[in-house]
Write a protein that holds these residues in place. Structure first.
Motif, PDB file in Angstrom:
ATOM      1  N   VAL A   1       0.842  -1.203   0.000  1.00 16.72           N
ATOM      2  CA  VAL A   1       0.000   0.000   0.000  1.00 16.72           C
ATOM      3  C   VAL A   1       0.877   1.252   0.000  1.00 16.72           C
ATOM      4  O   VAL A   1       0.643   2.197  -0.757  1.00 16.72           O
ATOM      5  CB  VAL A   1      -0.948   0.004   1.213  1.00 16.72           C
ATOM      6  CG1 VAL A   1      -1.692   1.330   1.303  1.00 16.72           C
ATOM      7  CG2 VAL A   1      -1.933  -1.141   1.123  1.00 16.72           C
ATOM      8  N   ALA A   2       1.899   1.261   0.836  1.00 12.08           N
ATOM      9  CA  ALA A   2       2.788   2.432   0.892  1.00 12.08           C
ATOM     10  C   ALA A   2       3.477   2.641  -0.446  1.00 12.08           C
ATOM     11  O   ALA A   2       3.594   3.776  -0.928  1.00 12.08           O
ATOM     12  CB  ALA A   2       3.826   2.243   2.000  1.00 12.08           C
ATOM     13  N   ALA A   3       3.914   1.557  -1.070  1.00  6.23           N
ATOM     14  CA  ALA A   3       4.587   1.663  -2.365  1.00  6.23           C
ATOM     15  C   ALA A   3       3.643   2.213  -3.421  1.00  6.23           C
ATOM     16  O   ALA A   3       4.031   3.038  -4.262  1.00  6.23           O
ATOM     17  CB  ALA A   3       5.124   0.300  -2.780  1.00  6.23           C
ATOM     18  N   CYS A   4       2.393   1.782  -3.371  1.00  2.87           N
ATOM     19  CA  CYS A   4       1.393   2.265  -4.332  1.00  2.87           C
ATOM     20  C   CYS A   4       1.138   3.751  -4.129  1.00  2.87           C
ATOM     21  O   CYS A   4       1.137   4.530  -5.086  1.00  2.87           O
ATOM     22  CB  CYS A   4       0.107   1.465  -4.180  1.00  2.87           C
ATOM     23  SG  CYS A   4      -1.199   1.940  -5.335  1.00  2.87           S
ATOM     24  N   LEU A   5       0.943   4.169  -2.890  1.00  3.41           N
ATOM     25  CA  LEU A   5       0.696   5.581  -2.600  1.00  3.41           C
ATOM     26  C   LEU A   5       1.893   6.452  -2.963  1.00  3.41           C
ATOM     27  O   LEU A   5       1.739   7.620  -3.317  1.00  3.41           O
ATOM     28  CB  LEU A   5       0.352   5.758  -1.115  1.00  3.41           C
ATOM     29  CG  LEU A   5      -0.989   5.171  -0.660  1.00  3.41           C
ATOM     30  CD1 LEU A   5      -1.129   5.283   0.844  1.00  3.41           C
ATOM     31  CD2 LEU A   5      -2.151   5.864  -1.357  1.00  3.41           C
ATOM     32  N   GLY A   7       3.787   5.938  -5.484  1.00  6.04           N
ATOM     33  CA  GLY A   7       4.003   5.927  -6.920  1.00  6.04           C
ATOM     34  C   GLY A   7       4.979   4.886  -7.424  1.00  6.04           C
ATOM     35  O   GLY A   7       5.389   4.927  -8.589  1.00  6.04           O
ATOM     36  N   VAL A   8       5.376   3.939  -6.580  1.00  6.36           N
ATOM     37  CA  VAL A   8       6.287   2.880  -7.016  1.00  6.36           C
ATOM     38  C   VAL A   8       5.601   1.996  -8.052  1.00  6.36           C
ATOM     39  O   VAL A   8       6.208   1.554  -9.026  1.00  6.36           O
ATOM     40  CB  VAL A   8       6.763   2.034  -5.815  1.00  6.36           C
ATOM     41  CG1 VAL A   8       7.590   0.835  -6.279  1.00  6.36           C
ATOM     42  CG2 VAL A   8       7.575   2.892  -4.856  1.00  6.36           C
ATOM     43  N   MET A   9       4.329   1.738  -7.848  1.00 13.85           N
ATOM     44  CA  MET A   9       3.538   0.925  -8.778  1.00 13.85           C
ATOM     45  C   MET A   9       2.138   1.501  -8.878  1.00 13.85           C
ATOM     46  O   MET A   9       1.677   2.211  -7.964  1.00 13.85           O
ATOM     47  CB  MET A   9       3.490  -0.524  -8.312  1.00 13.85           C
ATOM     48  CG  MET A   9       2.862  -0.725  -6.937  1.00 13.85           C
ATOM     49  SD  MET A   9       3.019  -2.425  -6.300  1.00 13.85           S
ATOM     50  CE  MET A   9       4.770  -2.472  -5.865  1.00 13.85           C
ATOM     51  N   SER A  10       1.470   1.232  -9.967  1.00 10.07           N
ATOM     52  CA  SER A  10       0.107   1.730 -10.150  1.00 10.07           C
ATOM     53  C   SER A  10      -0.852   0.941  -9.264  1.00 10.07           C
ATOM     54  O   SER A  10      -0.540  -0.156  -8.798  1.00 10.07           O
ATOM     55  CB  SER A  10      -0.315   1.589 -11.613  1.00 10.07           C
ATOM     56  OG  SER A  10      -0.469   0.211 -11.954  1.00 10.07           O
ATOM     57  N   LEU A  11      -2.038   1.505  -9.051  1.00 13.13           N
ATOM     58  CA  LEU A  11      -3.057   0.819  -8.259  1.00 13.13           C
ATOM     59  C   LEU A  11      -3.427  -0.514  -8.911  1.00 13.13           C
ATOM     60  O   LEU A  11      -3.561  -1.533  -8.229  1.00 13.13           O
ATOM     61  CB  LEU A  11      -4.302   1.698  -8.116  1.00 13.13           C
ATOM     62  CG  LEU A  11      -5.504   1.053  -7.417  1.00 13.13           C
ATOM     63  CD1 LEU A  11      -5.149   0.626  -5.997  1.00 13.13           C
ATOM     64  CD2 LEU A  11      -6.689   2.016  -7.409  1.00 13.13           C
ATOM     65  N   GLN A 114       5.891  -1.988 -14.361  1.00 17.86           N
ATOM     66  CA  GLN A 114       6.809  -0.858 -14.280  1.00 17.86           C
ATOM     67  C   GLN A 114       6.935  -0.400 -12.826  1.00 17.86           C
ATOM     68  O   GLN A 114       5.946  -0.023 -12.197  1.00 17.86           O
ATOM     69  CB  GLN A 114       6.303   0.303 -15.138  1.00 17.86           C
ATOM     70  CG  GLN A 114       7.234   1.501 -15.205  1.00 17.86           C
ATOM     71  CD  GLN A 114       8.509   1.205 -15.977  1.00 17.86           C
ATOM     72  OE1 GLN A 114       8.478   0.523 -16.988  1.00 17.86           O
ATOM     73  NE2 GLN A 114       9.627   1.720 -15.496  1.00 17.86           N
ATOM     74  N   LEU A 115       8.137  -0.453 -12.286  1.00 15.57           N
ATOM     75  CA  LEU A 115       8.398   0.010 -10.923  1.00 15.57           C
ATOM     76  C   LEU A 115       9.164   1.325 -10.979  1.00 15.57           C
ATOM     77  O   LEU A 115      10.136   1.451 -11.723  1.00 15.57           O
ATOM     78  CB  LEU A 115       9.205  -1.031 -10.144  1.00 15.57           C
ATOM     79  CG  LEU A 115       8.529  -2.390  -9.930  1.00 15.57           C
ATOM     80  CD1 LEU A 115       9.505  -3.370  -9.273  1.00 15.57           C
ATOM     81  CD2 LEU A 115       7.288  -2.243  -9.062  1.00 15.57           C
ATOM     82  N   GLN A 116       8.718   2.304 -10.184  1.00 20.54           N
ATOM     83  CA  GLN A 116       9.320   3.635 -10.176  1.00 20.54           C
ATOM     84  C   GLN A 116       9.894   3.953  -8.792  1.00 20.54           C
ATOM     85  O   GLN A 116       9.393   3.447  -7.776  1.00 20.54           O
ATOM     86  CB  GLN A 116       8.261   4.695 -10.517  1.00 20.54           C
ATOM     87  CG  GLN A 116       7.556   4.487 -11.844  1.00 20.54           C
ATOM     88  CD  GLN A 116       8.432   4.844 -13.028  1.00 20.54           C
ATOM     89  OE1 GLN A 116       9.495   5.438 -12.863  1.00 20.54           O
ATOM     90  NE2 GLN A 116       7.987   4.500 -14.224  1.00 20.54           N
ATOM     91  N   PRO A 117      10.928   4.795  -8.712  1.00 18.47           N
ATOM     92  CA  PRO A 117      11.405   5.256  -7.403  1.00 18.47           C
ATOM     93  C   PRO A 117      10.278   5.961  -6.658  1.00 18.47           C
ATOM     94  O   PRO A 117       9.432   6.618  -7.279  1.00 18.47           O
ATOM     95  CB  PRO A 117      12.538   6.231  -7.753  1.00 18.47           C
ATOM     96  CG  PRO A 117      12.983   5.809  -9.122  1.00 18.47           C
ATOM     97  CD  PRO A 117      11.738   5.334  -9.822  1.00 18.47           C
ATOM     98  N   ILE A 137      12.559  -0.426  -6.729  1.00 15.86           N
ATOM     99  CA  ILE A 137      12.392  -0.839  -8.124  1.00 15.86           C
ATOM    100  C   ILE A 137      12.959  -2.233  -8.380  1.00 15.86           C
ATOM    101  O   ILE A 137      13.014  -2.671  -9.530  1.00 15.86           O
ATOM    102  CB  ILE A 137      13.044   0.176  -9.083  1.00 15.86           C
ATOM    103  CG1 ILE A 137      14.554   0.238  -8.853  1.00 15.86           C
ATOM    104  CG2 ILE A 137      12.403   1.554  -8.920  1.00 15.86           C
ATOM    105  CD1 ILE A 137      15.282   1.138  -9.862  1.00 15.86           C
ATOM    106  N   SER A 138      13.333  -2.931  -7.317  1.00 15.93           N
ATOM    107  CA  SER A 138      13.921  -4.265  -7.457  1.00 15.93           C
ATOM    108  C   SER A 138      12.868  -5.363  -7.263  1.00 15.93           C
ATOM    109  O   SER A 138      12.308  -5.495  -6.169  1.00 15.93           O
ATOM    110  CB  SER A 138      15.044  -4.459  -6.444  1.00 15.93           C
ATOM    111  OG  SER A 138      15.416  -5.820  -6.360  1.00 15.93           O
ATOM    112  N   PRO A 139      12.591  -6.173  -8.280  1.00 14.43           N
ATOM    113  CA  PRO A 139      11.674  -7.310  -8.097  1.00 14.43           C
ATOM    114  C   PRO A 139      12.147  -8.253  -6.996  1.00 14.43           C
ATOM    115  O   PRO A 139      11.331  -8.811  -6.248  1.00 14.43           O
ATOM    116  CB  PRO A 139      11.683  -8.000  -9.463  1.00 14.43           C
ATOM    117  CG  PRO A 139      12.017  -6.907 -10.427  1.00 14.43           C
ATOM    118  CD  PRO A 139      13.017  -6.054  -9.689  1.00 14.43           C
ATOM    119  N   GLU A 140      13.461  -8.417  -6.885  1.00 13.48           N
ATOM    120  CA  GLU A 140      14.013  -9.307  -5.860  1.00 13.48           C
ATOM    121  C   GLU A 140      13.726  -8.791  -4.458  1.00 13.48           C
ATOM    122  O   GLU A 140      13.499  -9.589  -3.539  1.00 13.48           O
ATOM    123  CB  GLU A 140      15.528  -9.481  -6.060  1.00 13.48           C
ATOM    124  CG  GLU A 140      15.922 -10.326  -7.252  1.00 13.48           C
ATOM    125  CD  GLU A 140      15.757  -9.601  -8.580  1.00 13.48           C
ATOM    126  OE1 GLU A 140      15.715 -10.275  -9.633  1.00 13.48           O
ATOM    127  OE2 GLU A 140      15.644  -8.342  -8.580  1.00 13.48           O
TER     128      GLU A 140
END
Length: 228
Positions: A1-5, A7-11, A114-117, A137-140
């Motif tokens: 949730v924090a990552a989404c808010l 902007g790391v990933m879209s909703l 797409q992962l963003q800072p 931005i790391s999948p790992e």
């Protein structure tokens, strides 16, 4: 949730990842989790594979995760030492070795989005400190987040270094608020909840409006135009 808010990933991607992550975890053998009133250092000396330190909630309250029989043996051992434990209502051993087989499948899913800072700083419960751009931005990193210890206590302790903080638990109940308060017995911090616990019969809107009023008295600006 924090990552989404942040902007790391879209909703849309976040919702898909939550669903995929849950499905992958449910494919694993069932397990158990138990809350233990001990420090992580003390627990480290008595648990080993197949058990894992799943969560550090406070400096002296942790969760151990693993196969059901191994968890039951740990509970019996601690009970003989006079240490009361609480078995959690869960079907699987989350944040344990038992989640290892699904890590690569989750990485594959993460590589497809797409992962963003982050545009907003947030605490990583995988490290217990501020997340870095490289981690976000790391999948790992997100696969490790599924497998390794949740360092809630370290994250709260990091936040408490900042003055004049207000903590708001978003969601039903006050579990996280209660754990947060255990970190600050001598500090003046505001800790609020947004929804009442499930077993407390209160009007949802009234409870929420009370919390908004409390936020307002601390100096938070409330967007009253969003209320109908």
């Amino acid at each position: 949730v924090a990552a989404c808010l942040a902007g790391v990933m879209s909703l849309e991607d976040a919702l898909r990842l939550v669903a995929v992550r849950a499905a992958l975890m449910q494919q694993q053998p069932e397990g158990a989790m138990v809350a233990v009133p001990m420090t992580p250092q003390a627990l480290a000396s008595i648990i080993n594979a197949p058990l894992s330190l799943a969560v550090v909630n406070t400096p002296e309250l942790c969760v151990v995760s693993g196969p059901t029989d191994a968890v039951e043996q740990l509970m019996e051992k601690l009970g003989q030492q006079g240490i009361d434990t609480t078995c959690l209502h869960t079907s699987h051993a989350f944040h344990s070795i038992m989640m290892e087989p699904v890590a690569e499948a989750l990485v594959t899913q993460l590589r497809s989005i797409q992962l963003q800072p982050p545009s907003i700083p947030f605490i990583s419960t995988a490290t217990g400190t501020w997340i870095t751009d490289d981690e976000a931005i790391s999948p790992e990193y997100w696969a490790n987040h599924l497998r390794h210890t949740v360092r809630f206590s370290e994250g709260i302790s990091k936040l408490l270094q900042k003055p004049k903080l207000i903590f708001l638990e978003v969601g039903p109940g006050r579990t996280l608020s209660t754990l947060t308060k255990r970190h600050m017995p001598e500090l003046e911090k505001t800790v609020l909840t947004s929804l009442h616990p499930p077993k407390e019969y209160q009007h949802d809107i009234a409870f929420l409006l009370k919390t908004l009023g409390q936020l307002w008295t601390t100096g938070i600006s409330i967007d009253t135009t969003s209320f109908n």
